[in-house]
Design a protein around this motif. Structure first.
Motif, PDB file in Angstrom:
ATOM      1  N   ARG A 223       0.859  -1.356   0.037  1.00 23.48           N
ATOM      2  CA  ARG A 223      -0.003  -0.114  -0.144  1.00 23.48           C
ATOM      3  C   ARG A 223       0.804   1.239  -0.097  1.00 23.48           C
ATOM      4  O   ARG A 223       0.527   2.207  -0.890  1.00 23.48           O
ATOM      5  CB  ARG A 223      -1.000  -0.004   1.150  1.00 23.48           C
ATOM      6  N   ALA A 224       1.922   1.242   0.522  1.00 24.34           N
ATOM      7  CA  ALA A 224       2.868   2.522   0.751  1.00 24.34           C
ATOM      8  C   ALA A 224       3.324   2.733  -0.348  1.00 24.34           C
ATOM      9  O   ALA A 224       3.616   3.828  -1.013  1.00 24.34           O
ATOM     10  CB  ALA A 224       3.947   2.228   2.074  1.00 24.34           C
ATOM     11  N   VAL A 225       3.678   1.725  -1.096  1.00 26.18           N
ATOM     12  CA  VAL A 225       4.522   1.911  -2.352  1.00 26.18           C
ATOM     13  C   VAL A 225       3.590   2.480  -3.578  1.00 26.18           C
ATOM     14  O   VAL A 225       3.935   3.365  -4.295  1.00 26.18           O
ATOM     15  CB  VAL A 225       5.215   0.389  -2.980  1.00 26.18           C
ATOM     16  N   ASN A 226       2.277   1.880  -3.499  1.00 26.88           N
ATOM     17  CA  ASN A 226       1.228   2.241  -4.439  1.00 26.88           C
ATOM     18  C   ASN A 226       0.948   3.687  -4.289  1.00 26.88           C
ATOM     19  O   ASN A 226       0.465   4.459  -5.205  1.00 26.88           O
ATOM     20  CB  ASN A 226       0.267   1.462  -4.581  1.00 26.88           C
ATOM     21  N   ILE A 227       0.679   4.142  -2.890  1.00 29.04           N
ATOM     22  CA  ILE A 227       0.341   5.217  -2.731  1.00 29.04           C
ATOM     23  C   ILE A 227       1.330   6.339  -2.786  1.00 29.04           C
ATOM     24  O   ILE A 227       1.148   7.363  -3.314  1.00 29.04           O
ATOM     25  CB  ILE A 227      -0.096   5.561  -1.078  1.00 29.04           C
TER      26      ILE A 227
END
Length: 434
Positions: A223-227
Motif C-alpha cells: 500500500r505504501a509503495v502504491n500510494i
C-alpha cells in the motif's frame, strides 16, 4: 499440554487475556467475549480500564452498548499484570512505533513481555499481534518466555498473528477479516489455529512466525509503495494541468492489472507510515538496501510540504501571505469517518502552517478536542461549520474528507478552498486542487 489446550479452545473454556486495549485489542476482546470466552483485558492506561468497568467505549466506531454487553458477559479489565496467571491465552496488542531515528521501537513489546514473564505458567499460549520485523517473535519473545523455564512448543505455545483492523470500514469486521497465524513449532501453530478459529471466519496458516511477520509488512508496504506512486503521479499531473482523479477513474475501468489508489496530503495510521521502516531496518542486517521501499516512504512523508507550497502560492496570488492568514483545516484524523489521529498527515501540515505564522483552527466532527499526542501539541477544539464561519477564513484546507461535511456549503462560502483529497471535481476560481 497441546491436547488439553485444543479441547478447551474448542469448548470455549479458555480464559483469554488481551494486553493492550486500543484500536486492535478492544475489538478482539469484544469478539472473544461475543462467542462465549471469558476475557480479561490488560492496559497500563487506567482511564481505559475505568471506562470498560463503566461499560463505556473510548473508540468512536465501537459502541458503548457492545462494551456493556461484553462486561455483562464477564469481560473485565485491569492494570495488574500479575493476573496474567489467571488466563490461558495471552494476546499482545501493544504499539510498535518508530524512534526519532526512524528505527523500530520495540520498547512496548519488550517491556510488556518482561511484565508478564514472571506470571507465565505451563499450558498457556502467547500470541504477538503487534506489527514488527521478521524475527522478533523468535529472537526477542522466545528467550524471554523460556527464561521462566518453559519450553516453547511443549510447555507453552508461541505464535505471531498480525492484526488486520480497518477502523471505519463497514464492510469488514474482526470476525470477517482473514487471520494469518504462524507458530514457532508445529504444536504452537496448532494451538494458534484452534484459538483464532473460534472467533475468526477464516484462519490462514503459514510455516513460521517469521513468515507471518513478513506477511504483515508486505501487505502494508504494498500500500505504501502504491500510494507513493500515485502521490508522485499527482504532482506530475498537476504540473501538466491534468486532473489525476479523472485519470485514476479512467484507469480503474480496466478489469485486470490495475488497483485504484488515491493520492492525498500524505499517509497516516499505525501501519503504512511505520511498517516499511521495520523491514528496511532489518534488511540492513542482511546487507540489503531497500531502495524502492525507502523512496516510496520519502515521497509520502514529503506530501505535506507539497500541500503547504500549494497553499502558500494560492494565498500569494490573492495578495496574502501564510503569516497572519486565518486558515481552517477540515479533518485531522488520518482517514475519513474515524477518530484515529495516529501519524495523521493533517497534523504535520498543521504544524507547518503554525510554524509559518498562520492563525490556525480545525474542524473535525470525529475529534471534538485535539488529543494529547506524544509528538504534537495543539490547544484547539473543533469549530462548528456555518456559512459565516467558512467566510471568516482566508483559506480552508480539506485534508480528511469525512462524510459529515457539507461540501456544497463549504465550496459555496470559502474564499479559498484547497482540496487535497480530490473531493471537488469542479473548476471554480476559489478552488485549488493539491
Amino acid at each position: 499440554m497441546l491436547s488439553v489446550f485444543l479441547k478447551r479452545a474448542a469448548d470455549k473454556q479458555l480464559n483469554i487475556g488481551i494486553v493492550g486495549l486500543g484500536y486492535v485489542g478492544l475489538p478482539l476482546a469484544l469478539r472473544f467475549s461475543e462467542v462465549g470466552f471469558k476475557v480479561l483485558g490488560f492496559d497500563i492506561d487506567k482511564n481505559k480500564v475505568s471506562k470498560i468497568h463503566d461499560g463505556q467505549s473510548y473508540i468512536e466506531h465501537i459502541s458503548s452498548d457492545s462494551v456493556r454487553k461484553a462486561v455483562s458477559a464477564g469481560f473485565s479489565a485491569t492494570s495488574e499484570f500479575q493476573r496474567i496467571s489467571e488466563v490461558d491465552a495471552i494476546i499482545l496488542c501493544v504499539p510498535t512505533p518508530l524512534n526519532k531515528y526512524r528505527e523500530p521501537d520495540l520498547s512496548f513489546v519488550l517491556d510488556t513481555t518482561d511484565s508478564i514473564v514472571p506470571y507465565l505458567k505451563k499450558g498457556q499460549l502467547v500470541s504477538l499481534e503487534s506489527t514488527t520485523y521478521p524475527g522478533t517473535t523468535d529472537e526477542e519473545l522466545k528467550p524471554r518466555v523460556e527464561s521462566k523455564g518453559l519450553k516453547v512448543g511443549e510447555d507453552i505455545f508461541l505464535v505471531f498473528s498480525p492484526e488486520r483492523e480497518d477502523p471505519g470500514n463497514p464492510n469488514f469486521s474482526t470476525r470477517t477479516i482473514p487471520k494469518v497465524v504462524g507458530g514457532h513449532t508445529e504444536n504452537c501453530l496448532k494451538a494458534g489455529l484452534e484459538l483464532y478459529s473460534a472467533v475468526i471466519d477464516r484462519v490462514v496458516a503459514v510455516s513460521s512466525t517469521k513468515a507471518a511477520e513478513m506477511t504483515k509488512l508486505l501487505e502494508n508496504i504494498h500500500r505504501a509503495v502504491n500510494i507513493g506512486l500515485v502521490n508522485e503521479m499527482k504532482i506530475v499531473a498537476d504540473k501538466m494541468g491534468i486532473d489525476i482523479h479523472e485519470v485514476i477513474d479512467a484507469a480503474a475501468t480496466k478489469p485486470f492489472g490495475f488497483v485504484a489508489y488515491r493520492p492525498g496530503p500524505g499517509i497516516g495510521g499505525h501501519c503504512i507510515p511505520i511498517d516499511p521502516f521495520y523491514l528496511t531496518w532489518k534488511a540492513r542486517e542482511y546487507g540489503i538496501h531497500t531502495r524502492f521501499i525507502e523512496l516510496a516512504g520519502e515521497i509520502n512523508t514529503t506530501m505535506p510540504n507539497y500541500v503547504m507550497k500549494k497553499i502558500a502560492v494560492a494565498l500569494n496570488e490573492r495578495e496574502k501571505s501564510v503569516k497572519g492568514s486565518k486558515v481552517l483545516v477540515l479533518g485531522i484524523s488520518y482517514k475519513k469517518n474515524i477518530d484515529d489521529m495516529r501519524e495523521s498527515p493533517s497534523v504535520f501540515l498543521m504544524e507547518k502552517l503554525r510554524d509559518d505564522g498562520a492563525k490556525l483552527d480545525y474542524c473535525d466532527p470525529h475529534v471534538p478536542v485535539f488529543p494529547k499526542m506524544r509528538e504534537h501539541k495543539f490547544d484547539l477544539k473543533s469549530v462548528s461549520l456555518s456559512p459565516e464561519i467558512i467566510k471568516s477564513y482566508d483559506c480552508v484546507v480539506l485534508t480528511t474528507d469525512h462524510d459529515k461535511f457539507d461540501y456544497d456549503m463549504i465550496l459555496k462560502n470559502a474564499k479559498l478552498l484547497v482540496d487535497t483529497r480530490g473531493k471537488f471535481r469542479q473548476s471554480v476560481p476559489n478552488l485549488v486542487k493539491a
